[in-house]
Each structure stands twice: as structure tokens, then as C-alpha cells.
Design a protein around this motif. Structure first.
Motif, PDB file in Angstrom:
ATOM      1  N   THR A   7       0.858  -1.185   0.000  1.00 24.25           N
ATOM      2  CA  THR A   7       0.000   0.000   0.000  1.00 24.25           C
ATOM      3  C   THR A   7       0.896   1.237   0.000  1.00 24.25           C
ATOM      4  O   THR A   7       2.101   1.149   0.279  1.00 24.25           O
ATOM      5  N   LEU A   8       0.307   2.382  -0.274  1.00 23.28           N
ATOM      6  CA  LEU A   8       1.079   3.628  -0.199  1.00 23.28           C
ATOM      7  C   LEU A   8       1.613   3.847   1.213  1.00 23.28           C
ATOM      8  O   LEU A   8       2.751   4.283   1.389  1.00 23.28           O
ATOM      9  N   LYS A   9       0.802   3.519   2.204  1.00 21.87           N
ATOM     10  CA  LYS A   9       1.241   3.667   3.602  1.00 21.87           C
ATOM     11  C   LYS A   9       2.479   2.816   3.865  1.00 21.87           C
ATOM     12  O   LYS A   9       3.442   3.266   4.492  1.00 21.87           O
ATOM     13  N   GLU A  10       2.459   1.572   3.378  1.00 23.83           N
ATOM     14  CA  GLU A  10       3.611   0.690   3.568  1.00 23.83           C
ATOM     15  C   GLU A  10       4.830   1.190   2.796  1.00 23.83           C
ATOM     16  O   GLU A  10       5.953   1.121   3.290  1.00 23.83           O
ATOM     17  N   GLN A  12       5.512   4.290   2.129  1.00 26.85           N
ATOM     18  CA  GLN A  12       6.059   5.413   2.896  1.00 26.85           C
ATOM     19  C   GLN A  12       6.869   4.917   4.091  1.00 26.85           C
ATOM     20  O   GLN A  12       7.937   5.444   4.386  1.00 26.85           O
ATOM     21  N   ASN A  85       0.384  12.399   4.033  1.00 29.61           N
ATOM     22  CA  ASN A  85      -0.093  11.022   3.979  1.00 29.61           C
ATOM     23  C   ASN A  85      -0.581  10.786   2.550  1.00 29.61           C
ATOM     24  O   ASN A  85      -1.651  11.273   2.163  1.00 29.61           O
ATOM     25  N   THR A  87      -1.752   8.197   1.038  1.00 30.09           N
ATOM     26  CA  THR A  87      -3.005   7.449   0.914  1.00 30.09           C
ATOM     27  C   THR A  87      -4.188   8.395   1.015  1.00 30.09           C
ATOM     28  O   THR A  87      -5.093   8.368   0.173  1.00 30.09           O
ATOM     29  N   GLU A  88      -4.187   9.243   2.040  1.00 30.65           N
ATOM     30  CA  GLU A  88      -5.277  10.207   2.213  1.00 30.65           C
ATOM     31  C   GLU A  88      -5.345  11.184   1.051  1.00 30.65           C
ATOM     32  O   GLU A  88      -6.433  11.470   0.530  1.00 30.65           O
ATOM     33  N   PHE A  90      -4.169  10.884  -2.024  1.00 31.72           N
ATOM     34  CA  PHE A  90      -4.554  10.232  -3.268  1.00 31.72           C
ATOM     35  C   PHE A  90      -6.060   9.984  -3.290  1.00 31.72           C
ATOM     36  O   PHE A  90      -6.731  10.220  -4.304  1.00 31.72           O
ATOM     37  N   THR A  91      -6.599   9.523  -2.166  1.00 31.78           N
ATOM     38  CA  THR A  91      -8.035   9.273  -2.074  1.00 31.78           C
ATOM     39  C   THR A  91      -8.825  10.554  -2.312  1.00 31.78           C
ATOM     40  O   THR A  91      -9.799  10.563  -3.083  1.00 31.78           O
TER      41      THR A  91
END
Length: 113
Positions: A7-10, A12, A85, A87-88, A90-91
Motif C-alpha cells: 500500500t502507499l502507507k507501507e 512510505q 499522507n 493514501t489520504e 490520493f483518495t
């Protein structure tokens, strides 16, 4: 975990861990912005040779994926060091694009070829 499950979080988190283990520290934000510009230029060079009118020089590689990954790495560095962040963001960005462009491209006769 396979690469396709990241994921993007991972991503990062992995970049941050790598920076602290091997990179000593993040370059300054301005230096990383210059690095990002450089990496985008390298990606543009490969694109121009692969899809444009230029040809590859002797010894040049058709390393499109590698250049894209370089761009992603530096972008993630910038996100990490500025507290973004991805993920946030991009969403939110996809929602904005959907709201703004939900009919725009579908109704564009230039895209119906």
C-alpha cells in the motif's frame, strides 16, 4: 508480503526505514525537489526514446519501470519529510477528479477514436 500487495502507507514506511538505515537522513526538501525534477527528466528521456521520435543511444537502457520507481522513491521521500499522507491525499484527489470530470472525458469527441 509480495510487491504487488504494498500500500502507499507501507511504501512510505519502507522508504522512511531505508532512509534511516542506509541514507543517514533525508536530504533537504529543496534538494529532494531538485532530485525529483532530475528523475522526472530521466523518465522523460526514456519516454522520448521509446514512444517519441528519438532513438536510444548506444549503451542506453530501456529502463522505463526503473525510472518510474526512482520518481516514486523521491516523491515518497518528499511526502514523508513534509508530513503528507499519500493514501489520504490520493483518495481525496481521486474523489476531486471524479466529481469534476465525471462527464468531461466521456463527452469529449476527441477521445472517441
Amino acid at each position: 508480503m509480495s510487491a504487488q500487495d504494498l500500500t502507499l502507507k507501507e511504501i512510505q514506511r519502507i522508504v522512511d526505514k531505508w532512509i534511516h538505515e542506509y541514507g543517514v537522513r533525508y536530504f533537504s526538501e529543496l534538494t529532494n525537489m531538485a532530485c525529483l525534477t532530475e528523475e522526472v527528466g530521466e523518465l522523460a528521456r526514456v519516454m522520448a526514446r521509446k514512444y517519441g521520435d528519438q532513438s536510444f543511444k548506444a549503451g542506453e537502457k530501456e529502463n522505463l519501470g526503473e525510472e518510474m520507481a526512482d520518481v516514486l522513491f523521491v516523491l515518497v521521500c518528499l511526502a514523508n519529510q513534509t508530513g503528507v499522507n499519500l493514501t489520504e491525499e490520493f483518495t481525496k484527489n481521486m474523489q476531486k477528479k471524479t466529481n469534476r470530470d465525471s462527464l468531461r472525458h466521456i463527452a469529449n469527441p476527441k477521445l472517441k477514436t
